[in-house]
Design a protein around this motif. Structure first.
Motif, PDB file in Angstrom:
ATOM      1  N   GLN A  89       0.843  -1.193   0.000  1.00  0.00           N
ATOM      2  CA  GLN A  89       0.000   0.000   0.000  1.00  0.00           C
ATOM      3  C   GLN A  89       0.879   1.244   0.000  1.00  0.00           C
ATOM      4  O   GLN A  89       2.044   1.198   0.381  1.00  0.00           O
ATOM      5  N   ARG A  90       0.303   2.347  -0.403  1.00  0.00           N
ATOM      6  CA  ARG A  90       1.029   3.625  -0.426  1.00  0.00           C
ATOM      7  C   ARG A  90       0.739   4.377   0.872  1.00  0.00           C
ATOM      8  O   ARG A  90      -0.431   4.520   1.249  1.00  0.00           O
ATOM      9  N   TYR A  91       1.779   4.846   1.536  1.00  0.00           N
ATOM     10  CA  TYR A  91       1.576   5.557   2.798  1.00  0.00           C
ATOM     11  C   TYR A  91       2.724   6.521   3.035  1.00  0.00           C
ATOM     12  O   TYR A  91       3.724   6.528   2.306  1.00  0.00           O
ATOM     13  N   ASP A  92       2.588   7.338   4.091  1.00  0.00           N
ATOM     14  CA  ASP A  92       3.593   8.350   4.429  1.00  0.00           C
ATOM     15  C   ASP A  92       4.688   7.715   5.285  1.00  0.00           C
ATOM     16  O   ASP A  92       4.450   7.338   6.438  1.00  0.00           O
ATOM     17  N   LEU A  93       5.886   7.592   4.719  1.00  0.00           N
ATOM     18  CA  LEU A  93       6.991   6.956   5.427  1.00  0.00           C
ATOM     19  C   LEU A  93       7.482   7.817   6.588  1.00  0.00           C
ATOM     20  O   LEU A  93       7.891   7.305   7.635  1.00  0.00           O
ATOM     21  N   GLN A 139       5.353   7.174   9.577  1.00  0.00           N
ATOM     22  CA  GLN A 139       5.648   5.872  10.168  1.00  0.00           C
ATOM     23  C   GLN A 139       6.919   5.917  11.014  1.00  0.00           C
ATOM     24  O   GLN A 139       6.961   5.364  12.122  1.00  0.00           O
ATOM     25  N   ASP A 147       6.120   9.835   0.379  1.00  0.00           N
ATOM     26  CA  ASP A 147       5.267   8.697   0.022  1.00  0.00           C
ATOM     27  C   ASP A 147       6.129   7.485  -0.311  1.00  0.00           C
ATOM     28  O   ASP A 147       7.142   7.591  -1.008  1.00  0.00           O
ATOM     29  N   THR A 165       5.657   3.058  -1.213  1.00  0.00           N
ATOM     30  CA  THR A 165       4.773   1.940  -1.513  1.00  0.00           C
ATOM     31  C   THR A 165       5.416   0.644  -1.043  1.00  0.00           C
ATOM     32  O   THR A 165       6.486   0.273  -1.513  1.00  0.00           O
ATOM     33  N   ASN A 212       4.888  -2.892   2.174  1.00  0.00           N
ATOM     34  CA  ASN A 212       4.140  -3.541   3.240  1.00  0.00           C
ATOM     35  C   ASN A 212       4.376  -2.769   4.532  1.00  0.00           C
ATOM     36  O   ASN A 212       5.488  -2.725   5.050  1.00  0.00           O
ATOM     37  N   ARG A 213       3.324  -2.166   5.057  1.00  0.00           N
ATOM     38  CA  ARG A 213       3.450  -1.283   6.217  1.00  0.00           C
ATOM     39  C   ARG A 213       4.010  -2.015   7.443  1.00  0.00           C
ATOM     40  O   ARG A 213       4.876  -1.493   8.155  1.00  0.00           O
ATOM     41  N   GLU A 214       3.535  -3.228   7.699  1.00  0.00           N
ATOM     42  CA  GLU A 214       3.964  -3.966   8.889  1.00  0.00           C
ATOM     43  C   GLU A 214       5.438  -4.385   8.793  1.00  0.00           C
ATOM     44  O   GLU A 214       6.187  -4.312   9.775  1.00  0.00           O
ATOM     45  N   LYS A 257       7.571  -1.333   9.339  1.00  0.00           N
ATOM     46  CA  LYS A 257       7.564  -0.965  10.758  1.00  0.00           C
ATOM     47  C   LYS A 257       8.539  -1.845  11.537  1.00  0.00           C
ATOM     48  O   LYS A 257       9.275  -1.362  12.408  1.00  0.00           O
TER      49      LYS A 257
END
Length: 349
Positions: free
Chosen positions: A202-206, A209, A236, A238, A240-242, A245
């Motif tokens: 997914q696309r998210y704000d690094l 995070q 931004d 793209t 795997n967020r988990e 992290k």
């Protein structure tokens, strides 16, 4: 490969070459006689055949003499090569994975020796990791299991004050969590090692995070009275967020762990050319060249005394995650500057 097997193999090789060359000589002379028959008058054909027969016999004898000389040289050389390979294989079979074969560019079995040396190096690496894993794994698991067993036995055998009971139960809880974390890391490393593609992208704000991870670990660096600084612009990404992290928590907690009380830690996020760069710096103890060369090996710990808790899996997991994201991770460690981990990730399209 035994000496009898080498001799048998060489005899078979020589016999095959003799048959091949002899057949070649027969074919050449047969073609010569055939062409002579086509181009010679009938009256003179008998004399021509007689001369051809003598030529054939003399050619065959000369070819066999030359062949014997060449085969003698080739036989000694090939036997020496096979004996060298056989002895090296025997060493590896007996557990000596340090066996290597020296060779030159002109050696006919250079590619075989090269593959053998590569195999030995891989086996030696696996043996090193296995020994280190057994030592580390048994040490790290034996300690919390012994603590849980000991304090549980005390709780069952004696009537203890409520405060002591609570203290022992808290120790049991902490050791149980430690075992759980160790097991989870081993499972995660095994999974990442066999994984080829990243799922749940997914696309998210690094930047956000990284900020959350720093806050999550704030109790650790505050406990050691360390100075923490961060630069987290909105970037931004793209992926795997988990998994990401897990990567940042590993790197930041590692910096906190190896930085002394009152030390400094910083995390910087930036864009450089077509990459996203995250740098985790600390002013902790400088790592030597041996530690740097094995830093990302599973179960490796630069502290031989094991005074720092851990199983040596965090950085290996971090590297696996970065490589799955088609990125790179490198470490620099200099005197008076401390250490820094630099993670380069591709920018989203």
């Amino acid at each position: 490969m035994a000496k009898n097997d080498i001799g048998r193999s060489m005899r078979k090789f020589v016999l095959q070459l003799i048959i091949l060359v002899t057949a070649l000589v027969f074919i050449i002379n047969a073609l010569y006689i055939f062409m002579t028959w086509l181009l010679t008058e009938i009256a003179a054909i008998e004399d021509v055949y007689l001369r051809a027969e003598f030529q054939f016999l003399s050619t065959l004898v000369l070819a066999l003499i030359i062949l014997i000389i060449i085969f003698a040289i080739m036989y000694r050389r090939r036997k020496r090569e096979l004996t060298t390979l056989s002895e090296s294989i025997r060493k590896v079979a007996n557990g000596d994975f340090s066996a290597r074969i020296t060779y030159g560019k002109g050696d006919s079995m250079a590619h075989v020796y090269r593959d053998f040396n590569k195999m030995s190096a891989e086996l030696e690496s696996v043996q090193y990791l296995r020994k280190d894993f057994v030592n580390s794994y048994s040490h790290e698991f034996k300690t919390p299991i012994a603590s849980i067993n000991g304090f549980a036995s005390l709780l069952l055998e004696k009537e203890l004050p409520r405060e002591d009971q609570r203290t022992y139960l808290e120790i049991i809880q902490e050791e149980s969590e430690r075992l759980s974390n160790l097991t989870s890391n081993v499972i995660l490393l095994t999974k990442l090692s066999s994984q080829q593609l990243v799922s749940d992208i997914q696309r998210y704000d690094l930047g956000e995070q990284l900020r959350q991870c720093a806050i999550l670990l704030s109790h650790e660096w505050l406990k050691k009275q360390q100075t923490f600084s961060g630069d987290f612009p909105n970037v931004d990404f793209t992926g795997n967020r988990e998994l990401m992290k897990h990567l940042w928590i590993n790197l930041i907690s590692n910096a906190i762990k190896y930085t002394p009380e009152g030390g400094e830690i910083s995390v910087e996020l930036s864009r450089q050319d077509d990459q996203i760069v995250v740098t985790v710096k600390d002013n902790g103890k400088v790592m030597d060249q041996t530690t740097l060369s094995h830093l990302f090996d599973p179960y490796y710990q630069g502290d031989p005394s094991r005074s720092t808790p851990g199983l040596g899996l965090g950085l290996s997991i971090a590297k696996q995650i970065v490589e799955l994201c088609n990125g790179t991770i490198q470490v620099k460690s200099k005197l008076e500057e401390g250490s820094q981990f630099i993670v380069c990730l591709p920018q989203p399209e």
